[in-house]
Write an enzyme that holds these catalytic residues in place. Structure first.
Site, PDB file in Angstrom:
ATOM      1  N   LYS A 172      39.181  51.867  32.140  1.00  0.00           N
ATOM      2  CA  LYS A 172      38.635  52.601  33.274  1.00  0.00           C
ATOM      3  C   LYS A 172      38.385  54.040  32.833  1.00  0.00           C
ATOM      4  O   LYS A 172      39.213  54.626  32.111  1.00  0.00           O
ATOM      5  CB  LYS A 172      39.634  52.542  34.428  1.00  0.00           C
ATOM      6  CG  LYS A 172      39.194  53.187  35.724  1.00  0.00           C
ATOM      7  CD  LYS A 172      40.269  52.961  36.789  1.00  0.00           C
ATOM      8  CE  LYS A 172      39.935  53.592  38.111  1.00  0.00           C
ATOM      9  NZ  LYS A 172      40.984  53.330  39.131  1.00  0.00           N
ATOM     10  N   SER A 252      39.609  51.196  43.247  1.00  0.00           N
ATOM     11  CA  SER A 252      38.648  52.024  42.546  1.00  0.00           C
ATOM     12  C   SER A 252      38.363  51.544  41.114  1.00  0.00           C
ATOM     13  O   SER A 252      37.441  52.024  40.472  1.00  0.00           O
ATOM     14  CB  SER A 252      39.174  53.466  42.478  1.00  0.00           C
ATOM     15  OG  SER A 252      40.369  53.530  41.704  1.00  0.00           O
ATOM     16  N   SER A 276      43.995  49.860  44.096  1.00  0.00           N
ATOM     17  CA  SER A 276      42.845  50.062  43.215  1.00  0.00           C
ATOM     18  C   SER A 276      42.766  49.117  42.031  1.00  0.00           C
ATOM     19  O   SER A 276      41.760  49.075  41.332  1.00  0.00           O
ATOM     20  CB  SER A 276      42.813  51.510  42.722  1.00  0.00           C
ATOM     21  OG  SER A 276      42.530  52.375  43.791  1.00  0.00           O
TER      22      SER A 276
END
Length: 557
Positions: A172, A252, A276
């Site tokens: 990420k 996210s 997330s």
């Protein structure tokens, strides 16, 4: 004279062999594929008709990045990687778990270099096609093919098939990686040459290949309110391969979930503050683990909250999740919450069984047909089901934790991990920066950042909020766990992520099936702190009994 002619003949033969060798190895240079921007008007208009308002999109592709830059530096590595080669390797890679891929490499079916090139080719193939692109990546590691070649020189017999050795993994893009930018999806960090995060170093120490950086909800979805998940100014709008511009990608860690689901990598690392990892894993039919706070280091990760943040592995298979977790655990003296973990998670997974395990089943959730089916399958596998009715309670002050932590933690990150060219020092500076070109940098607003600046919670009040919420959330779970001697509570997707977050309890989601329209859902296991091995065992047992995951149909070629 005869001697001279003989030498000339040898020279000619040498060069003709080299030429023939090149011709055999590289039969034909492949045409380079270029992504072209297009008029997004009709696609955006179509999203306005969707019931889910967060899917009402304002843009699809980034207005500050050229998608061709993702793979441009690696184009020479693909010049002789043909479609035929891609098709030949596909059966050894697509949907396969790490041990299977490692066996194929040991057997000589493919190399680490070919594995990496396969993924780069596949990423370019789909991300350059405006009818199929998922906007799932922000960057690729320019050195990854060279690094794979180096690993190919090592004796394959010495490689553990249950390891990340040579496995291409995406991070990420809030996780520091020194030879790529770490942007958190934000324009203000577009040129952030950050140091390696602790977990990045752990992956490299274990000879994993950092394939690149995955897109995310900008600032880990703590920027705008009610905006689409999976959007960032740098990466554009991440889309769900099971329903492109129809279903949410989850947030996210959107790009991490999407890239795993679409077979753009072996595994990915996401981060979670509250939901997330669980959300995008569930939405994209992959396995996602949100560990107990402290099991994995947060050092070098762009923060929201030092109280609640944690990274975690996201994979197609439970065994892969355990393998990646093994590679990234470790005591980090720079992270006050970090603990030493001395568990072989792969070994633990192999001791799986659902027999005589006790599961708390939320009675209200039995209205969901997929959840009900999952519970029936657990019963058939020998699990004991106990229906529970936990009392839903408010979590007052939850937002204050995020506000005050980010106000304090982000400047610390910038001072210690961001590169020297990042001159913005705090949230206020970022909000001012964003206002200079708001239509491009914050098309959905920055309401959460404004809320941070307006929050006047004191340190004393914050400490009280944290302790109170931890007590309330643990009671929410423990009332049932203790009374019925439960091994885990079963939930759906990220439904109970907020409680797990402030309780600091681990949670793991595994594919549970698909709605009538084809939207994925996940069965989520929640247990007491430091129960990661147990959760992996239970999830593996469920996975083996059901095998619910299916690859997205438009992304299997």
């Amino acid at each position: 004279m005869r001697k001279i002619l003989y030498v000339l003949a040898l020279i000619c033969l040498f060069f003709s062999c080299k030429k023939q060798e090149k011709k055999t190895t590289h039969p034909q240079k492949e045409p380079r594929i270029v992504w072209q921007a297009y008029d997004e008007t009709q696609d955006l208009k179509a999203t306005e008709k969707l019931e889910e308002t967060r899917m009402h999109l304002k843009l699809i592709n980034s207005k500050v990045s050229d998608k061709n830059d993702i793979w441009r530096v690696l184009e020479p590595e693909l010049d002789y990687f043909s479609k035929d080669k891609y098709d030949l390797l596909k059966p050894f890679i697509i949907e396969k778990d790490i041990p299977t891929i490692q066996k194929h490499i040991k057997n000589g079916d493919l190399t680490y270099e070919e594995l990496v090139c396969f993924y780069i080719y596949r990423i370019r193939k789909y991300e350059s096609d405006n009818s199929l692109s998922l906007n799932a990546l922000i960057s690729l590691n320019p050195n990854v093919v060279e690094q794979a070649r180096a690993l190919d020189k090592i004796d394959k017999n010495k490689i553990d098939i249950n390891s990340v050795f040579g496995m291409p993994i995406l991070l990420k893009d809030n996780i520091g990686t020194k030879n790529m930018m770490t942007t958190a999806g934000a324009v203000v960090l577009k040129d952030n040459k950050a140091k390696n995060a602790f977990i990045t170093d752990k992956l490299i120490e274990n000879n994993a290949l950092i394939l690149g950086k995955a897109n995310l909800s900008e600032w880990a979805y703590f920027l705008c309110s009610g905006c689409p998940v999976g959007y960032s100014a740098i990466g554009g709008q991440t889309m769900n391969p099971y329903g492109r511009m129809v279903y949410e990608s989850g947030g996210s860690s959107s790009g991490s979930g999407v890239t795993v689901a679409a077979n753009f990598c072996v595994a990915a690392i996401g981060t979670e503050t509250s939901g997330s990892i669980l959300s995008p894993s569930s939405q994209n039919s992959v396995v996602g683990l949100k560990p107990t706070i402290g099991v994995l280091s947060r050092t070098g990760i762009v923060p929201i909250s030092s109280t609640l943040d944690t990274p975690g592995p996201m994979t197609k298979h439970v065994i892969d999740n355990a393998i990646v977790l093994n590679a990234i655990v470790g005591k980090d003296t720079s992270d006050p919450a970090s603990v030493a973990v001395a568990i072989d998670f792969v070994k633990a997974v192999k001791e799986h069984s659902l027999k005589e395990k006790r599961f708390g089943v939320v009675k209200e959730l039995l209205k969901d047909s997929l959840y009900k089916k999952a519970i029936e399958n657990i019963k058939k596998a020998g699990g004991t089901i106990v229906e529970i009715e936990p009392e839903l309670v408010d979590l007052p002050g939850f937002l204050n934790i995020l506000n005050i932590d980010m106000k304090n933690d982000l400047p610390k990150y910038i001072n210690t991990h961001a590169s020297d060219n990042i001159t913005i020092e705090n949230i206020k500076g970022i909000t001012i920066f964003n206002q200079k070109d708001s239509l491009i940098q914050i098309p959905y607003g920055q309401q959460m950042f404004t809320g941070i600046l307006e929050d006047t919670t004191t340190d004393k009040e914050l400490a009280s909020i944290k302790e109170n919420l931890k007590m309330v959330a643990r009671s929410y779970f423990d009332t049932s766990i203790d009374a019925h001697k439960l091994d885990a509570i079963l939930s759906i997707n990220n439904y109970d992520a907020g409680y797990a977050a402030v309780a600091k309890y681990p949670a793991l989601t595994v594919p549970m099936g698909y709605s009538a329209k084809g939207e994925p859902k996940g069965l989520t296991f929640i247990a007491k702190p430091f129960s990661e091995a147990l959760l992996l065992q239970l999830a593996y047992g469920y996975e083996q009994a059901t095998n619910e995951r299916k690859a997205p149909v438009n992304y299997i070629n």
